[in-house]
Scaffold this motif. Structure first.
Motif, PDB file in Angstrom:
ATOM      1  N   CYS A  63       1.635 126.336  26.340  1.00  0.00           N
ATOM      2  CA  CYS A  63       2.054 125.300  27.278  1.00  0.00           C
ATOM      3  C   CYS A  63       0.940 124.273  27.418  1.00  0.00           C
ATOM      4  N   ALA A  64       1.303 122.996  27.496  1.00  0.00           N
ATOM      5  CA  ALA A  64       0.311 121.918  27.554  1.00  0.00           C
ATOM      6  C   ALA A  64      -0.493 121.924  28.848  1.00  0.00           C
ATOM      7  N   VAL A  65      -0.044 122.662  29.863  1.00  0.00           N
ATOM      8  CA  VAL A  65      -0.831 122.792  31.090  1.00  0.00           C
ATOM      9  C   VAL A  65      -2.034 123.679  30.796  1.00  0.00           C
ATOM     10  N   THR A  66      -3.224 123.181  31.061  1.00  0.00           N
ATOM     11  CA  THR A  66      -4.454 123.868  30.663  1.00  0.00           C
ATOM     12  C   THR A  66      -4.556 125.273  31.255  1.00  0.00           C
ATOM     13  N   LYS A  95       6.006 113.379  26.435  1.00  0.00           N
ATOM     14  CA  LYS A  95       6.358 113.872  25.098  1.00  0.00           C
ATOM     15  C   LYS A  95       5.536 115.096  24.679  1.00  0.00           C
ATOM     16  N   LEU A  96       5.121 115.930  25.639  1.00  0.00           N
ATOM     17  CA  LEU A  96       4.390 117.154  25.333  1.00  0.00           C
ATOM     18  C   LEU A  96       5.295 118.364  25.557  1.00  0.00           C
ATOM     19  N   ALA A  97       4.892 119.512  24.959  1.00  0.00           N
ATOM     20  CA  ALA A  97       5.695 120.734  25.050  1.00  0.00           C
ATOM     21  C   ALA A  97       5.134 121.645  26.146  1.00  0.00           C
ATOM     22  N   PHE A  98       6.014 122.160  26.994  1.00  0.00           N
ATOM     23  CA  PHE A  98       5.612 123.017  28.100  1.00  0.00           C
ATOM     24  C   PHE A  98       6.444 124.296  28.098  1.00  0.00           C
ATOM     25  N   CYS A  99       6.002 125.267  28.884  1.00  0.00           N
ATOM     26  CA  CYS A  99       6.762 126.503  29.034  1.00  0.00           C
ATOM     27  C   CYS A  99       7.931 126.251  29.993  1.00  0.00           C
ATOM     28  N   VAL A 100       8.718 127.300  30.230  1.00  0.00           N
ATOM     29  CA  VAL A 100       9.888 127.158  31.098  1.00  0.00           C
ATOM     30  C   VAL A 100       9.475 126.752  32.510  1.00  0.00           C
ATOM     31  N   SER A 101       8.366 127.321  32.999  1.00  0.00           N
ATOM     32  CA  SER A 101       7.943 127.059  34.376  1.00  0.00           C
ATOM     33  C   SER A 101       7.443 125.633  34.580  1.00  0.00           C
ATOM     34  N   HIS A 102       6.914 125.013  33.522  1.00  0.00           N
ATOM     35  CA  HIS A 102       6.303 123.690  33.657  1.00  0.00           C
ATOM     36  C   HIS A 102       7.060 122.600  32.889  1.00  0.00           C
ATOM     37  N   ARG A 103       8.322 122.839  32.560  1.00  0.00           N
ATOM     38  CA  ARG A 103       9.047 121.877  31.726  1.00  0.00           C
ATOM     39  C   ARG A 103       9.427 120.604  32.494  1.00  0.00           C
ATOM     40  N   GLU A 104       9.595 120.701  33.811  1.00  0.00           N
ATOM     41  CA  GLU A 104       9.959 119.530  34.605  1.00  0.00           C
ATOM     42  C   GLU A 104       8.724 118.656  34.845  1.00  0.00           C
ATOM     43  N   HIS A 108       4.247 119.667  36.094  1.00  0.00           N
ATOM     44  CA  HIS A 108       2.985 119.529  35.348  1.00  0.00           C
ATOM     45  C   HIS A 108       2.296 118.200  35.664  1.00  0.00           C
ATOM     46  N   PHE A 109       2.575 117.684  36.866  1.00  0.00           N
ATOM     47  CA  PHE A 109       1.903 116.487  37.391  1.00  0.00           C
ATOM     48  C   PHE A 109       2.017 115.308  36.423  1.00  0.00           C
ATOM     49  N   CYS A 110       3.171 115.164  35.815  1.00  0.00           N
ATOM     50  CA  CYS A 110       3.386 114.035  34.912  1.00  0.00           C
ATOM     51  C   CYS A 110       3.514 112.772  35.761  1.00  0.00           C
ATOM     52  N   PRO A 111       2.675 111.779  35.519  1.00  0.00           N
ATOM     53  CA  PRO A 111       2.710 110.579  36.371  1.00  0.00           C
ATOM     54  C   PRO A 111       4.015 109.815  36.215  1.00  0.00           C
ATOM     55  N   ALA A 112       4.603 109.447  37.357  1.00  0.00           N
ATOM     56  CA  ALA A 112       5.841 108.667  37.334  1.00  0.00           C
ATOM     57  C   ALA A 112       5.538 107.244  36.889  1.00  0.00           C
ATOM     58  N   ILE A 169      -3.157 113.084  30.370  1.00  0.00           N
ATOM     59  CA  ILE A 169      -2.143 113.190  29.318  1.00  0.00           C
ATOM     60  C   ILE A 169      -2.803 113.180  27.944  1.00  0.00           C
ATOM     61  N   GLU A 170      -3.801 112.299  27.758  1.00  0.00           N
ATOM     62  CA  GLU A 170      -4.500 112.221  26.482  1.00  0.00           C
ATOM     63  C   GLU A 170      -5.205 113.539  26.160  1.00  0.00           C
ATOM     64  N   VAL A 171      -5.811 114.158  27.178  1.00  0.00           N
ATOM     65  CA  VAL A 171      -6.508 115.439  26.962  1.00  0.00           C
ATOM     66  C   VAL A 171      -5.511 116.526  26.583  1.00  0.00           C
ATOM     67  N   MET A 172      -4.334 116.533  27.227  1.00  0.00           N
ATOM     68  CA  MET A 172      -3.313 117.530  26.885  1.00  0.00           C
ATOM     69  C   MET A 172      -2.846 117.358  25.442  1.00  0.00           C
ATOM     70  N   LYS A 173      -2.692 116.108  24.998  1.00  0.00           N
ATOM     71  CA  LYS A 173      -2.313 115.852  23.602  1.00  0.00           C
ATOM     72  C   LYS A 173      -3.416 116.302  22.657  1.00  0.00           C
ATOM     73  N   LEU A 174      -4.666 116.064  23.052  1.00  0.00           N
ATOM     74  CA  LEU A 174      -5.799 116.488  22.224  1.00  0.00           C
ATOM     75  C   LEU A 174      -5.799 117.999  22.042  1.00  0.00           C
ATOM     76  N   ARG A 175      -5.564 118.721  23.122  1.00  0.00           N
ATOM     77  CA  ARG A 175      -5.593 120.186  23.059  1.00  0.00           C
ATOM     78  C   ARG A 175      -4.527 120.727  22.116  1.00  0.00           C
ATOM     79  N   GLN A 176      -3.427 119.999  21.958  1.00  0.00           N
ATOM     80  CA  GLN A 176      -2.344 120.473  21.083  1.00  0.00           C
ATOM     81  C   GLN A 176      -2.542 120.071  19.629  1.00  0.00           C
TER      82      GLN A 176
END
Length: 283
Positions: A63-66, A95-104, A108-112, A169-176
């Motif tokens: 999951c993209a959440v660290t 546009k990142l992939a998350f688990c079931v718990s963090h898909r919304e 995962h604190f996705c900025p509006a 968001i950039e860091v989450m993309k980097l981790r993947q």
């Protein structure tokens, strides 16, 4: 009309439960989460002998959440780039992939998107539709116009909160998607011991998404990055690493080779591999 086949039945005969996300054991059988353990289904494979070959299998995408260690919804897709007859399980915003718990997005604190960003996206869609109409009616003129128009550079937000959200968001993309700078680095190095950053040269068209062990010295990192970019340091043309920022109010910072890279960079930073100029050398 036949319903599409989703998931698989647990291979344990006493269970046979239909699992939408079945897990595959080293014995090549599919099981539900209750019976994936070796002792739960009397796995016939010797785990000690299979552990050596297990290293060659790619690790499941987390999951993209660290702070989350669960596999993402795209983890069990053999080829995530193949979207035939399926909709990728990615966040509609980042546009990142998350688990079931963090898909919304809210989980995962996705900025509006701001009102300005929504308006820009709407204007972009209208412009693309207008260009498509022009391309159909005036193919020659539209091709020339499209070729002569330079691609606009992405704007860096001036609002500190928006810049912080964009960096997350950039860091989450980097981790993947980051690749190891050191080809000999073990894939077993935990994420918390890795430094994720972007590397570029003055002539590179796009950044290299990279990670390196945090204890690696800056001099060693410079040698590895120079090798990746095909650059060679000489007595007359020494190389250096410079920390840069796309924001106009941030000055470039030359990194010291006697310190580790993690002492001078944080996750998401951008470094430039360049030839040491005479002006910098004289400082």
């Amino acid at each position: 009309m036949d319903l599409p086949v989703i998931g698989a039945h647990c291979s344990l005969l006493t269970c046979n439960e239909l699992d939408l996300l079945p897990l595959i054991c080293v014995c090549s059988q599919r099981f539900c989460k209750k019976h994936i353990a070796a002792d739960a289904h009397e796995c016939p494979v010797d785990r000690s002998a299979a552990s050596a070959s297990a290293v060659s299998h790619p690790a499941l995408k987390r999951c993209a959440v660290t702070s989350c260690g669960k596999p993402s919804l795209e983890a069990f897709i053999q080829d995530s780039s193949d979207t035939t007859n399926r909709i990728p399980a990615l966040c509609s915003r980042c546009k990142l992939a998350f688990c079931v718990s963090h898909r919304e997005p809210a989980s995962h604190f996705c900025p509006a998107p701001s009102e300005e960003e929504v308006a820009q996206a709407s204007l972009k869609r209208k412009n693309e539709a207008a260009h498509a109409v022009l391309a159909r009616r005036f193919p020659t003129s539209s091709a020339v116009t499209g070729a002569s128009k330079p691609k606009p550079k992405a704007k860096v937000p001036t609002d500190p909160k928006k810049r912080a959200a964009l960096r997350k968001i950039e860091v989450m993309k980097l981790r993947q998607h980051a690749l190891p700078v050191d080809a000999k680095a073990s894939s077993s190095i935990p994420p918390e011991d890795r430094l994720f950053f972007k590397a570029r040269t003055a002539n590179s068209e796009k950044d290299r998404l990279s990670w390196i062990r945090k204890s690696t010295g800056t001099g060693r990192a410079l040698d590895l990055l120079a090798s990746h970019f095909g650059m060679t340091a000489t007595d007359t043309r020494p190389l250096q690493l410079v920390k840069i920022d796309d924001a106009p109010d941030v000055e470039p910072q030359v990194l010291r080779n006697d310190l580790s890279l993690s002492e001078q960079l944080t996750d998401g930073d951008v470094v430039l591999v360049e030839v040491l100029s005479s002006i910098t050398a004289g400082r």
